[in-house]
Every structure is written in structure tokens, then in C-alpha cells.
Write an enzyme that holds these catalytic residues in place. Structure first.
Site, PDB file in Angstrom:
ATOM      1  N   ASP A  28       0.829  -1.203   0.000  1.00 21.62           N
ATOM      2  CA  ASP A  28       0.000   0.000   0.000  1.00 21.62           C
ATOM      3  C   ASP A  28       0.867   1.259   0.000  1.00 21.62           C
ATOM      4  O   ASP A  28       1.941   1.285   0.603  1.00 21.62           O
ATOM      5  CB  ASP A  28      -0.894  -0.004   1.246  1.00 21.62           C
ATOM      6  CG  ASP A  28      -2.047   0.977   1.139  1.00 21.62           C
ATOM      7  OD1 ASP A  28      -2.313   1.472   0.026  1.00 21.62           O
ATOM      8  OD2 ASP A  28      -2.670   1.275   2.175  1.00 21.62           O
ATOM      9  N   HIS A  45       3.080   3.405  -9.097  1.00 28.00           N
ATOM     10  CA  HIS A  45       2.971   1.974  -9.392  1.00 28.00           C
ATOM     11  C   HIS A  45       4.254   1.451 -10.041  1.00 28.00           C
ATOM     12  O   HIS A  45       4.690   0.328  -9.756  1.00 28.00           O
ATOM     13  CB  HIS A  45       1.771   1.716 -10.299  1.00 28.00           C
ATOM     14  CG  HIS A  45       0.450   2.052  -9.660  1.00 28.00           C
ATOM     15  ND1 HIS A  45       0.134   1.700  -8.365  1.00 28.00           N
ATOM     16  CD2 HIS A  45      -0.638   2.726 -10.137  1.00 28.00           C
ATOM     17  CE1 HIS A  45      -1.087   2.135  -8.073  1.00 28.00           C
ATOM     18  NE2 HIS A  45      -1.565   2.756  -9.135  1.00 28.00           N
ATOM     19  N   LEU A 139      11.783 -20.072  -4.020  1.00 33.64           N
ATOM     20  CA  LEU A 139      10.650 -19.298  -3.506  1.00 33.64           C
ATOM     21  C   LEU A 139       9.422 -19.451  -4.394  1.00 33.64           C
ATOM     22  O   LEU A 139       9.516 -19.391  -5.627  1.00 33.64           O
ATOM     23  CB  LEU A 139      11.041 -17.815  -3.449  1.00 33.64           C
ATOM     24  CG  LEU A 139       9.937 -16.814  -3.117  1.00 33.64           C
ATOM     25  CD1 LEU A 139       9.529 -16.931  -1.661  1.00 33.64           C
ATOM     26  CD2 LEU A 139      10.390 -15.395  -3.443  1.00 33.64           C
TER      27      LEU A 139
END
Length: 254
Positions: A28, A45, A139
Site C-alpha cells: 500500500d 505503481h 521461492l
């Protein structure tokens, strides 16, 4: 030098038994980060993608097994059309640009959410990346896309109901484990640690079922400024906690 002054990665490795297997992050603050610089939200962004790259690398470095990123929520469709289009284009471009690094880093990409709600072109790029990385063993990077926690639970209820009607499931056999198998995240462990940036203190319809006993770490840092150091500090904070899951601590039970 005091213990608190040591490199976080050293402190993390001191307690390997308390390493979170699954970290989820609500990313956020991109818009506020851009506004503070008199830039459009899309600028934020773009900067947020750089933060993602840093965090993915750091998570792999420390040995985190699963990393779930709240990438695009169902509610995000209500944002201005121009911003949504820019976000979708950024997602596609980033996926294409980073596929080689995912392969080189042995990262396995998966997605969570109503992926069918994305356009055919966007969906194809994502699914190609998922397929290309499917054999990787490092991962697991899980992108929550077109995702909503309540929608996920409703979809699970509908799927279970259909299985009951078809005689596949006995209603008396429905328990938490079976229900979890019908969630988008089937096969993934629940998050041990949920990080939220920008200081907001809510979970925003994210992994509602899965985070019932997840440890929360809220940080004021805006997402584009979040990186390796912030991730490791969150893990160190997590390692200090006594996870009781409703039980008494050892001290209370003695």
C-alpha cells in the site's frame, strides 16, 4: 556493537526455527508516494514494481518458502479506467521483463484469485510465466490478482455445495481442512506473517480465512520505499513473538 545493532539477516539466522514459511504483503502507498512527488499515480505503481523486485530477491536470499503479494483486488476495478488500464499493462510488461530473472533465481510463479476476469492477452502472459517457472524449486511467488477474500470464501462454498449435490462430498465430512482445499490458496500453508505498508490498520479483504492466526506487522513506510531492510526487520519482529494459537504460553501453563 549491541545485539540490536547487528545486521538483521544475522539476527534472523540466530533463530532459524522461527523463520516464517509464508509471508503475505499488502503493498500500500504507491499513490501517496507519487503524490508527494507531484507525480501521477502510475509513477508510484512503476516505483512499486522496483520494490517488488527487491523484496522477492531478499525473500529468496533468506530462505522464505512462500511470498504472497496483494497485487490487484476485485475492488480495484472501481478505480479510474485509465489507472486500471495502466496497472494491467504494467503487470503484463513486468511479467514479460522479469521471467528470466525468475528462472535464474529458481522462483516459481503462481496466481491466486479470479484470473478468468483478466483479459485473454493478460491472462495468457501470466499463464505462460506460470508454466515456464512451474519446475522451479525455490521461492513460491504468489500474486493475488482480481482477488477478494469474501469472494474466495463464497466461491468455495458454491464449489462445496455443488460437490454435495453431486454426491461427491458428505456434508458431515466438511471441516476446516476440507474447506481450505476449496480455497484459491489450496496447497499453500496459511501465512505466518502479514505485512502492511503505509500505516493503514486494516486487512482490506485479503486472505480472510487464511489469516485467522497470522502475525501482523504494520509499517508506516510507503510501498515504493519498502525493501530488503524493512523485510528483514519485519521478520526479526515476528521472531520475537510468542505464537500461541489460542493456547497458553509455556509460562502461563507452568
Amino acid at each position: 556493537m549491541t545485539h540490536e545493532d547487528t545486521d538483521p539477516i544475522i539476527r534472523i539466522k540466530e533463530r532459524p526455527e522461527r523463520m516464517p514459511a509464508h509471508i503475505a504483503i499488502i503493498m500500500d502507498g504507491n499513490g501517496r508516494w507519487a503524490a508527494a512527488r507531484n507525480k501521477p499515480r502510475t509513477f508510484g505503481h512503476e516505483a512499486g514494481v522496483k520494490a517488488v523486485k527487491k523484496v522477492v530477491r531478499a525473500a529468496g536470499e533468506i530462505g522464505i518458502k512462500y511470498l504472497t503479494l496483494y497485487t490487484f483486488s476485485i475492488e480495484n476495478w472501481s478505480r479510474p479506467a485509465e489507472e486500471v488500464a495502466a496497472l494491467m499493462a504494467l503487470l503484463t510488461r513486468t511479467t514479460q521483463n522479469e521471467i528470466q530473472e525468475l528462472m535464474d533465481s529458481d522462483v516459481k510463479l503462481i496466481t491466486t484469485g479470479r484470473i478468468s476476469g483478466l483479459s485473454a492477452v493478460r491472462r495468457r502472459v501470466l499463464m505462460d510465466a506460470v508454466e515456464q517457472t512451474s519446475g522451479n524449486r525455490g521461492l513460491v511467488l504468489n500474486l493475488a490478482l482480481n482477488y477478494g477474500g469474501r469472494t474466495e470464501i463464497l466461491d468455495a462454498v458454491k464449489a462445496i455445495s455443488n460437490s454435495v449435490k453431486a454426491g461427491i462430498i458428505d456434508p458431515h465430512e466438511i471441516d476446516e481442512e476440507l474447506f481450505s482445499d476449496f480455497l484459491y490458496t489450496a496447497g499453500l500453508p496459511d501465512p505466518d506473517l502479514l505485512i502492511r505498508t503505509s500505516g493503514e490498520r486494516r486487512i482490506s479483504n485479503f486472505l480472510l480465512w487464511q489469516t485467522s492466526y497470522t502475525e501482523l506487522h504494520i509499517i508506516d513506510t510507503l510501498w515504493p520505499d519498502f525493501g530488503r531492510e524493512e523485510l528483514f526487520e519485519a521478520i526479526v519482529d515476528y521472531q520475537k513473538r510468542d505464537r500461541r494459537f489460542g493456547r497458553l504460553s509455556k509460562e502461563e501453563g507452568s
